[in-house]
Design a protein around this motif. Structure first.
Motif, mmCIF file in Angstrom:
data_model
loop_
_atom_site.group_PDB
_atom_site.id
_atom_site.type_symbol
_atom_site.label_atom_id
_atom_site.label_comp_id
_atom_site.label_asym_id
_atom_site.label_seq_id
_atom_site.Cartn_x
_atom_site.Cartn_y
_atom_site.Cartn_z
ATOM 1 N N ASN A 1 16.397 59.229 23.867
ATOM 2 C CA ASN A 1 17.182 60.590 23.793
ATOM 3 C C ASN A 1 18.171 60.560 25.118
ATOM 4 O O ASN A 1 17.816 60.303 26.068
ATOM 5 C CB ASN A 1 16.396 61.721 23.750
ATOM 6 N N CYS A 2 19.537 61.038 24.821
ATOM 7 C CA CYS A 2 20.555 61.282 25.663
ATOM 8 C C CYS A 2 20.561 62.707 26.599
ATOM 9 O O CYS A 2 21.158 62.783 27.379
ATOM 10 C CB CYS A 2 21.864 60.883 25.408
ATOM 11 N N SER A 3 19.624 63.739 25.677
ATOM 12 C CA SER A 3 19.766 65.136 26.322
ATOM 13 C C SER A 3 19.066 64.946 27.808
ATOM 14 O O SER A 3 18.154 64.583 27.906
ATOM 15 C CB SER A 3 18.760 65.751 25.272
ATOM 16 N N TYR A 4 19.965 65.597 28.425
ATOM 17 C CA TYR A 4 19.646 65.890 29.804
ATOM 18 C C TYR A 4 19.419 64.961 30.733
ATOM 19 O O TYR A 4 18.663 64.827 31.641
ATOM 20 C CB TYR A 4 18.139 66.906 29.849
ATOM 21 N N ASP A 5 20.223 63.803 30.311
ATOM 22 C CA ASP A 5 19.921 62.536 31.079
ATOM 23 C C ASP A 5 21.524 61.968 31.094
ATOM 24 O O ASP A 5 22.053 61.002 30.392
ATOM 25 C CB ASP A 5 19.054 61.493 30.349
ATOM 26 N N GLU A 6 22.093 62.352 32.123
ATOM 27 C CA GLU A 6 23.556 61.975 32.340
ATOM 28 C C GLU A 6 23.792 60.577 32.510
ATOM 29 O O GLU A 6 24.774 59.957 31.795
ATOM 30 C CB GLU A 6 24.359 62.809 33.384
ATOM 31 N N GLN A 7 22.995 59.935 33.240
ATOM 32 C CA GLN A 7 23.166 58.284 33.227
ATOM 33 C C GLN A 7 23.063 57.669 32.116
ATOM 34 O O GLN A 7 23.854 56.639 31.615
ATOM 35 C CB GLN A 7 22.217 57.943 34.584
ATOM 36 N N HIS A 8 22.039 58.037 31.161
ATOM 37 C CA HIS A 8 21.580 57.285 30.005
ATOM 38 C C HIS A 8 22.643 57.670 28.807
ATOM 39 O O HIS A 8 23.266 56.708 28.178
ATOM 40 C CB HIS A 8 20.389 57.709 29.373
ATOM 41 N N LYS A 9 23.255 58.833 28.995
ATOM 42 C CA LYS A 9 24.276 59.483 28.344
ATOM 43 C C LYS A 9 25.780 58.554 28.476
ATOM 44 O O LYS A 9 26.458 58.017 27.523
ATOM 45 C CB LYS A 9 24.594 60.832 28.409
#
Length: 130
Positions: free
Chosen positions: A7-15
């Protein structure tokens, strides 16, 4: 290999990695489909921090959008026919798994089957070799 289902939610680097990697794979998809340069747009909308946003390849006759909108179902690639790049409604929605971004020839086959867009590059190269 990229973890499409993390999940990308609340993870700017992963997003950021999700968008960069999906954009790269959609460029490869356009090449696999032999889409002429200028016949499609490639857009990225990161949206808010609680969602993945989406990455879109919008061709004159096909609309392909990647996002984590179907994580619970395992789907995350929307494919539909359209009538031009101003058509955001298009034909019927079809969904395939995000993991298909790791198998561009299979994803291209799905796009061709759903929209009729693109040349089968593997068959084309077989014809040239004969």
């Amino acid at each position: 290999m990229f973890d499409w289902n993390r999940n990308c939610s609340y993870d700017e680097q992963h997003k950021r990695r999700f968008h960069m990697t999906a954009r790269s794979r959609l460029k490869k998809l356009a090449a696999e489909l032999a889409l002429p340069q200028g016949s499609f747009d490639l857009r990225s909308n990161k949206a808010g921090m609680a969602v993945s946003g989406e990455i879109t390849l919008h061709h004159d006759c096909a609309y392909i959008q990647v996002g984590q909108f179907g994580l619970s179902s395992g789907h995350g690639i929307l494919i539909r026919a359209c009538k031009g790049r101003k058509d955001y409604i298009g034909g019927a929605n079809h969904f395939v798994a995000l993991g298909m971004l790791d198998d561009i020839p299979a994803l291209a086959a799905a796009v061709r089957a759903i929209t009729g867009v693109g040349r089968d590059a593997s068959r084309s190269s077989e014809r040239h070799a004969a």
